[in-house]
Write an enzyme that holds these catalytic residues in place. Structure first.
Site, PDB file in Angstrom:
ATOM      1  N   ARG A 198       0.863  -1.205   0.000  1.00 17.35           N
ATOM      2  CA  ARG A 198       0.000   0.000   0.000  1.00 17.35           C
ATOM      3  C   ARG A 198       0.889   1.242   0.000  1.00 17.35           C
ATOM      4  O   ARG A 198       0.657   2.199  -0.727  1.00 17.35           O
ATOM      5  CB  ARG A 198      -0.952   0.009   1.200  1.00 17.35           C
ATOM      6  CG  ARG A 198      -1.595   1.385   1.421  1.00 17.35           C
ATOM      7  CD  ARG A 198      -2.877   1.375   2.241  1.00 17.35           C
ATOM      8  NE  ARG A 198      -2.854   0.507   3.396  1.00 17.35           N
ATOM      9  CZ  ARG A 198      -2.156   0.726   4.521  1.00 17.35           C
ATOM     10  NH1 ARG A 198      -1.414   1.816   4.647  1.00 17.35           N
ATOM     11  NH2 ARG A 198      -2.193  -0.144   5.508  1.00 17.35           N
TER      12      ARG A 198
ATOM     13  N   TYR B 113     -16.360  17.218 -14.927  1.00 17.46           N
ATOM     14  CA  TYR B 113     -16.825  15.828 -14.969  1.00 17.46           C
ATOM     15  C   TYR B 113     -17.910  15.588 -13.907  1.00 17.46           C
ATOM     16  O   TYR B 113     -17.752  16.014 -12.750  1.00 17.46           O
ATOM     17  CB  TYR B 113     -15.629  14.897 -14.737  1.00 17.46           C
ATOM     18  CG  TYR B 113     -15.983  13.434 -14.698  1.00 17.46           C
ATOM     19  CD1 TYR B 113     -16.385  12.771 -15.851  1.00 17.46           C
ATOM     20  CD2 TYR B 113     -15.927  12.714 -13.516  1.00 17.46           C
ATOM     21  CE1 TYR B 113     -16.721  11.437 -15.818  1.00 17.46           C
ATOM     22  CE2 TYR B 113     -16.252  11.376 -13.470  1.00 17.46           C
ATOM     23  CZ  TYR B 113     -16.654  10.733 -14.627  1.00 17.46           C
ATOM     24  OH  TYR B 113     -16.985   9.402 -14.590  1.00 17.46           O
TER      25      TYR B 113
ATOM     26  N   ASP C  87      -7.817  18.633 -14.367  1.00 22.15           N
ATOM     27  CA  ASP C  87      -8.111  17.263 -14.786  1.00 22.15           C
ATOM     28  C   ASP C  87      -7.682  17.194 -16.254  1.00 22.15           C
ATOM     29  O   ASP C  87      -8.302  17.822 -17.118  1.00 22.15           O
ATOM     30  CB  ASP C  87      -9.610  16.995 -14.603  1.00 22.15           C
ATOM     31  CG  ASP C  87     -10.012  15.571 -14.962  1.00 22.15           C
ATOM     32  OD1 ASP C  87      -9.329  14.959 -15.806  1.00 22.15           O
ATOM     33  OD2 ASP C  87     -11.010  15.079 -14.415  1.00 22.15           O
TER      34      ASP C  87
ATOM     35  N   LYS D  87      -9.033   6.176 -19.288  1.00 19.79           N
ATOM     36  CA  LYS D  87      -9.353   6.688 -20.616  1.00 19.79           C
ATOM     37  C   LYS D  87      -8.138   6.550 -21.555  1.00 19.79           C
ATOM     38  O   LYS D  87      -7.701   5.450 -21.775  1.00 19.79           O
ATOM     39  CB  LYS D  87      -9.852   8.128 -20.497  1.00 19.79           C
ATOM     40  CG  LYS D  87     -10.871   8.325 -19.338  1.00 19.79           C
ATOM     41  CD  LYS D  87     -12.178   7.576 -19.542  1.00 19.79           C
ATOM     42  CE  LYS D  87     -13.063   7.509 -18.292  1.00 19.79           C
ATOM     43  NZ  LYS D  87     -13.399   8.789 -17.685  1.00 19.79           N
TER      44      LYS D  87
END
Ligand SMILES: *Cc1c(COP(=O)(O)O)cnc(C)c1O
Length: 385
Positions: free
Chosen positions: A49, A101, A173, A198
């Site tokens: 992690r 978004y 973004d 994407k």
């Protein structure tokens, strides 16, 4: 190592081979933990992690591509955006550009609002409005350019300059452009986020996200948040993303070449009322966009004339798939009003220009004539009787 051209950095940037065996690909370190040689030795790797060599290779690649200090890979774009929002506290306010978004709006409105982090929607094309909205509670401005789904352009340098005069953070973004087409940090942005699902992933086969920080202070805070809250990307998807990024340049060239042709083609189609594409010379802020990005990108939105039926258009497409998401090798269409932007209240949505007849097209890398043929026949068949 920094390469002069991003095309080379895509392939050799970050950690481009295995230091142990010289394998040309970074191995997938499928391990949760690492043996330690003794007590209090501060090992480089201790728990996946906190840090995993495959994820670290991806992160160093992303930092290099975006010209950042460090990068952090997350299990989704929303996990990346969430980590960025955790930099703030109750009573702070974030300004977001309209047309941001839908998921970014939703997490602020429905999740962070409950913790006292406020937000306000501003028109980031209007500097005066933005300047007025920056009160002492405002700690950051969060933008997308071109923004979803009307491809609204925001001037990166103007925003970064204005925001820094107030001593607050500028966050972009950069999902729609990728570092291959646009690097917000070069214009003064402090943080860049991505839905790597994407274009970076590019094959519609994974969900991932990233944050790139421009300076060491932000990097340290983000490393702490990433480790403390744990929304990390797993080693296998980290490997897949490194693999995908190697072909980002050739994919984007083909995506954007196809998009340029299709945008002009759609403009001449009798079924189409309006085409939104930042590559058009008469598109609002086209010259600003061309100053900060390599080309018009590969996202096109268009509105059908009222005589055409939107449902029948989607039904009649044969090659192009109706689906959420974008940026994959295959062309996808979506209906922003009922899909990506459904979480924005009705009235506000219409006001933003996201009408019932609006189509968003993510242009893939298929043969251009096949794409034209599919659009032509579906548009023809959707004329209302
Ligand atoms: C898809 C998307 C996101 C969210 O990313 P996920 O990977 O789906 O969590 C954020 N911003 C933009 C611009 C997107 O297109």
């Amino acid at each position: 190592m920094n390469y002069r051209n991003i095309v080379t950095a895509l392939i050799h940037g970050g950690v481009s081979s295995d230091p142990l065996t010289k394998a040309v690909n970074v191995p997938v370190y499928l391990t949760s933990t690492f043996g330690q040689s003794g007590l209090r030795t501060a090992p480089q790797w201790e728990y996946s992690r906190t840090g995993n060599p495959t994820r670290a290779a991806l992160e160093s690649l992303l930092a290099e591509l975006e010209h950042g200090d460090r990068a952090f890979a997350f299990a989704s774009g929303m996990a990346a955006i969430t980590a960025v929002l955790m930099l703030f506290k109750s009573g702070d306010r974030i300004l977001i550009s309209k047309n941001v978004y839908g998921g970014t709006f939703r997490v602020l409105d429905k999740v962070f609002n409950a913790f006292g982090l406020q937000y306000a929607i501003v028109d980031t094309q209007d500097e005066q409005e933005l300047n007025k909205a920056i009160t002492k509670e405002v700690k950051a401005v969060f933008i997308e350019t071109p923004a979803n789904p009307l491809l609204t352009v925001t001037d990166l340098k103007a925003i970064a300059d204005l925001v820094h005069r107030h001593g607050i953070l500028a966050i972009a973004d950069n999902t729609f452009m990728t570092p291959y087409l646009q690097r917000p940090i070069d214009f003064g942005f402090d943080l860049v986020v991505h839905s790597a699902t994407k274009y970076l992933g590019g094959h519609s086969d994974l969900i991932a996200g990233a944050v790139i920080s421009a300076n060491q202070e932000l990097s340290e805070r983000l490393a702490f948040i990433q480790n403390s809250t744990g929304g990390v990307l797993d080693p296998f998807n980290s490997y897949l993303l490194i693999r995908s990024i190697k072909t980002l340049g050739v994919r984007m060239d083909r995506h954007t070449g196809n998009a340029k042709e299709l945008a002009s083609f759609l403009r001449t189609n009798p079924a189409v009322l309006k085409v939104y594409y930042p590559g058009f010379e008469d598109f609002p802020l086209h010259d600003v966009h061309m100053r900060q990005a390599k080309n018009g990108g590969a996202m096109i939105s268009f509105e059908l004339r009222p005589e055409y039926d939107i449902e029948s258009f989607f039904k009649n497409l044969k090659l192009i798939t109706l689906a959420e998401s974008l940026g994959g090798v295959e062309s996808l269409v979506c209906h922003p009003a009922s899909m990506t932007h459904a979480s924005i209240p009705n009235g506000l949505r219409e006001q933003l220009g996201i009408t019932e007849n609006l189509v968003r097209l993510s242009v893939g890398i298929e043969d251009l004539s096949d794409l034209k043929d599919d659009l032509t026949q579906a548009l023809q068949k959707s004329l209302k009787a």
